[in-house]
Design an enzyme around this catalytic site. Sequence first.
Site, mmCIF file in Angstrom:
data_model
loop_
_atom_site.group_PDB
_atom_site.id
_atom_site.type_symbol
_atom_site.label_atom_id
_atom_site.label_comp_id
_atom_site.label_asym_id
_atom_site.label_seq_id
_atom_site.Cartn_x
_atom_site.Cartn_y
_atom_site.Cartn_z
ATOM 1 N N ARG A 184 2.201 -1.681 7.618
ATOM 2 C CA ARG A 184 2.369 -0.689 8.689
ATOM 3 C C ARG A 184 1.709 0.637 8.280
ATOM 4 N NH1 ARG A 184 8.483 -0.778 10.472
ATOM 5 N NH2 ARG A 184 7.597 0.264 12.300
ATOM 6 N N TYR B 215 11.838 -5.666 14.596
ATOM 7 C CA TYR B 215 13.100 -5.774 13.859
ATOM 8 C C TYR B 215 13.998 -6.938 14.300
ATOM 9 C CZ TYR B 215 11.720 -1.133 12.291
ATOM 10 O OH TYR B 215 11.029 -0.086 11.738
ATOM 11 N N ARG C 216 16.370 -2.019 19.330
ATOM 12 C CA ARG C 216 15.205 -1.223 18.934
ATOM 13 C C ARG C 216 14.014 -2.117 18.583
ATOM 14 N NH1 ARG C 216 14.823 1.257 12.859
ATOM 15 N NH2 ARG C 216 12.935 2.457 13.166
ATOM 16 N N HIS D 139 13.798 -3.880 3.191
ATOM 17 C CA HIS D 139 13.197 -3.468 4.469
ATOM 18 C C HIS D 139 12.972 -4.710 5.311
ATOM 19 C CE1 HIS D 139 12.756 0.601 3.181
ATOM 20 N NE2 HIS D 139 12.289 0.156 2.035
ATOM 21 N N ALA E 88 13.900 5.231 7.518
ATOM 22 C CA ALA E 88 12.861 6.268 7.404
ATOM 23 C C ALA E 88 13.096 7.204 6.219
ATOM 24 C CB ALA E 88 12.788 7.058 8.706
ATOM 25 N N GLU F 246 16.664 -2.598 -2.838
ATOM 26 C CA GLU F 246 16.091 -1.962 -1.645
ATOM 27 C C GLU F 246 15.581 -3.056 -0.706
ATOM 28 O OE1 GLU F 246 12.876 0.726 -2.627
ATOM 29 O OE2 GLU F 246 12.200 0.860 -0.542
ATOM 30 N N PRO G 108 19.047 5.561 9.047
ATOM 31 C CA PRO G 108 18.891 5.977 10.441
ATOM 32 C C PRO G 108 18.231 4.942 11.355
ATOM 33 C CG PRO G 108 17.387 7.173 9.011
ATOM 34 C CD PRO G 108 18.338 6.461 8.125
ATOM 35 N N ASN G 109 18.773 4.876 12.538
ATOM 36 C CA ASN G 109 18.267 4.042 13.642
ATOM 37 C C ASN G 109 18.576 2.554 13.482
ATOM 38 O OD1 ASN G 109 16.991 6.278 15.060
ATOM 39 N ND2 ASN G 109 15.544 6.282 13.369
ATOM 40 N N ASN H 164 19.048 -0.224 2.749
ATOM 41 C CA ASN H 164 17.883 -0.016 3.607
ATOM 42 C C ASN H 164 18.018 1.402 4.129
ATOM 43 O OD1 ASN H 164 15.856 0.107 5.464
ATOM 44 N ND2 ASN H 164 16.347 -1.825 6.495
#
Length: 137
Positions: A104, A22, A17, A97, A74, A95, A9-10, A71
């Site tokens: 964070r 990012y 964004r 990110h 969330a 995986e 998502p996103n 990825n």
Amino acid sequence: MRICIINGPNLNLLGIREPEVYGSLSFTEFIDELKKKYTNISIDYFQSNIEGELIDKLHEVGFDYDGIILNAAAYTHTSIGIGDAVKAIETPVVEVHISNVYSREEFRHVSYIAPNAKGIIVGLGLKGYELALQAFL
Ligand code: DQA
């Protein structure tokens, strides 16, 4: 070699964004560059904002592709369903990110994917996807 990159998502908003977190490159621009650079690999790309669609895609590619770069955004931190799907399939999953999730908020320190991932790359920007590709190579 067949590799599938799956974004959650996103991540369709990459480039727009929070560019300070990012980056300012869109993922489609990035994928085009990657495909030009690695002409010997078949690279498929799938993005969804919907948890079940991400699970369906993992099932679809998870038995005959050579590698999956995931990825889950969330959903990484919340989805037992995606974690179970990664466990259920045969294709190894790396995986990725873009940001360093460990620098964070604390809720980003949890991953339901990590226990069943072949490896994890965090915090190296979009370069992380390319490094995952090279790991599969
Ligand atoms: C992300 C990190 C996640 O915590 C966040 O929800 C994202 C992107 C990353 O690539 O840095 O959407 O997966």
